[in-house]
Design an enzyme around this catalytic site. Structure first.
Site, short mmCIF file in Angstrom:
data_model
loop_
_atom_site.label_atom_id
_atom_site.label_comp_id
_atom_site.label_asym_id
_atom_site.label_seq_id
_atom_site.Cartn_x
_atom_site.Cartn_y
_atom_site.Cartn_z
N LYS A 166 24.11 19.25 -24.33
CA LYS A 166 24.90 19.09 -23.11
C LYS A 166 24.36 20.00 -22.01
CE LYS A 166 29.43 20.12 -22.59
NZ LYS A 166 30.85 20.25 -22.88
N LYS A 177 33.61 29.32 -29.82
CA LYS A 177 33.48 30.51 -28.98
C LYS A 177 33.49 31.77 -29.83
CE LYS A 177 35.27 28.74 -24.60
NZ LYS A 177 36.36 28.80 -23.62
N LYS A 221 24.73 25.71 -17.71
CA LYS A 221 23.98 26.67 -16.90
C LYS A 221 23.70 27.94 -17.67
CE LYS A 221 28.33 28.00 -15.94
NZ LYS A 221 29.57 27.26 -15.89
#
Ligand code: TRP
Length: 311
Positions: free
Chosen positions: A193, A112, A196
């Site tokens: 993976k 992240k 969205k």
């Protein structure tokens, strides 16, 4: 004695079928079998960029999907993390026994941070400590999560050990509970993976209407990896699935898969819409859940404050 199960859901956007299958699909059965705590991890969701004006709707949608998926507030303790201030307090005590080096090596933090160079805030690094507080507060035994969270559960185990060694036996070490569902891959880039945020066309959302599902599946990549991914989904979502039926017939595979998905999520789709109109009832559910969670958290914190020497 029943075992205690606990898991949190982050309100970070629309729920896709990979999210659903990783954890939500297990709720209905777990709440028959275990003492269950399910909560909205709204504090965790503030560690990455978000639009303030969108957050409330995301939380509401997540709650509607959980209730539509069979989460029964009579059978489990269902609450919002931010309603139980004790989680933040416990996270602070845990911060004070957690080596920074343990947090620096968390793979999700590193990923992240690499994706969010402009917003590497302290919360992003302390996220697993708050998660340890969520878990250890309720003496949880089993934590249903996706594989990406397993390292955080190991950290929670370490946290319990660090605290107990320093201050005396207080917390129980939890274990992850993984589903045997294969990873759900992106429709447009089937080696990645499903997500969205990468591309809206790459993910089937739990709330997608049948036409939208059909459109997305029709456009799904149909190279070798793509087809093998669609066959994997077919195994889960097409009734009486037999891969041989679709040999050299991608259109049949796509049509039946889209239909299968639409049917599988029909009930959740409709119930979600109903829950989205029931704000007052949802508030009542959350107030009751918070009351139950708080009474347990307050007891635990009385003990913790004494153990660390503040009381
Ligand atoms: N980090 C989890 C996720 O992103 C959400 C979460 C927060 C959680 N606290 C938790 C999961 C405690 C399990 C237990 O999926």
């Amino acid at each position: 004695m029943k075992k205690t199960i606990l898991t949190g859901f982050q309100p970070t956007g629309a729920i896709h079928i990979g999210n659903y299958l990783a954890v939500m699909a297990g709720i209905r059965q777990q709440q028959e079998q275990y003492d269950c705590y399910f909560f909205i991890a709204d504090w965790h969701s503030l560690t990455v960029d978000y639009k303030v004006e969108e957050k409330r709707a995301m939380i509401k949608d997540l709650i509607a999907i959980l209730l539509a998926s069979g989460l029964d507030p009579e059978k489990c303790v269902f609450f919002r993390q931010s309603d139980i201030l004790e989680h933040a307090e416990l996270a602070w005590y845990f911060n004070c026994v957690t080596p920074i080096s343990f947090l620096e090596r968390m793979t999700q933090y590193k990923d992240k941070a690499a994706k969010n160079v402009k917003n590497i805030n302290a919360g992003l690094m302390l996220y697993p400590v708050l998660m340890a507080a969520d878990i250890l507060m309720y003496d949880s035994d089993l934590i249903p999560v996706g594989v990406d969270q397993v390292q955080h559960i190991e950290l929670a185990r370490d946290t319990a050990k660090f605290f107990n060694n320093r201050f005396g036996e207080t917390f129980k070490a939890p274990e992850p509970l993984l589903t045997d569902m294969p990873k759900i891959m992106s429709l447009t880039e089937p080696t990645k993976k499903m997500s969205k945020s990468d591309n809206p066309k790459s993910a089937i959302l739990v709330a997608d209407e049948p036409e939208v599902i059909m459109e997305k599946i029709k456009k799904a990549t149909a190279d070798e990896v793509g087809i093998s991914n669609l066959l994997g989904l077919g195994k889960k979502f097409i009734k009486n699935f037999d891969a041989a039926d679709y040999k050299d017939n991608n259109l049949k595979l796509k049509t039946e898969l889209a239909q299968g998905l639409a049917d599988y999520f029909a009930e959740i789709r409709e119930k979600r819409k109903e829950w989205l109109t029931k704000d007052a009832e949802i508030e009542k559910i959350l107030a009751k859940g918070a009351e139950k969670a708080r009474s347990i958290a307050q007891k635990k914190m009385d003990d913790v404050r004494r153990k660390v020497g503040l009381k």
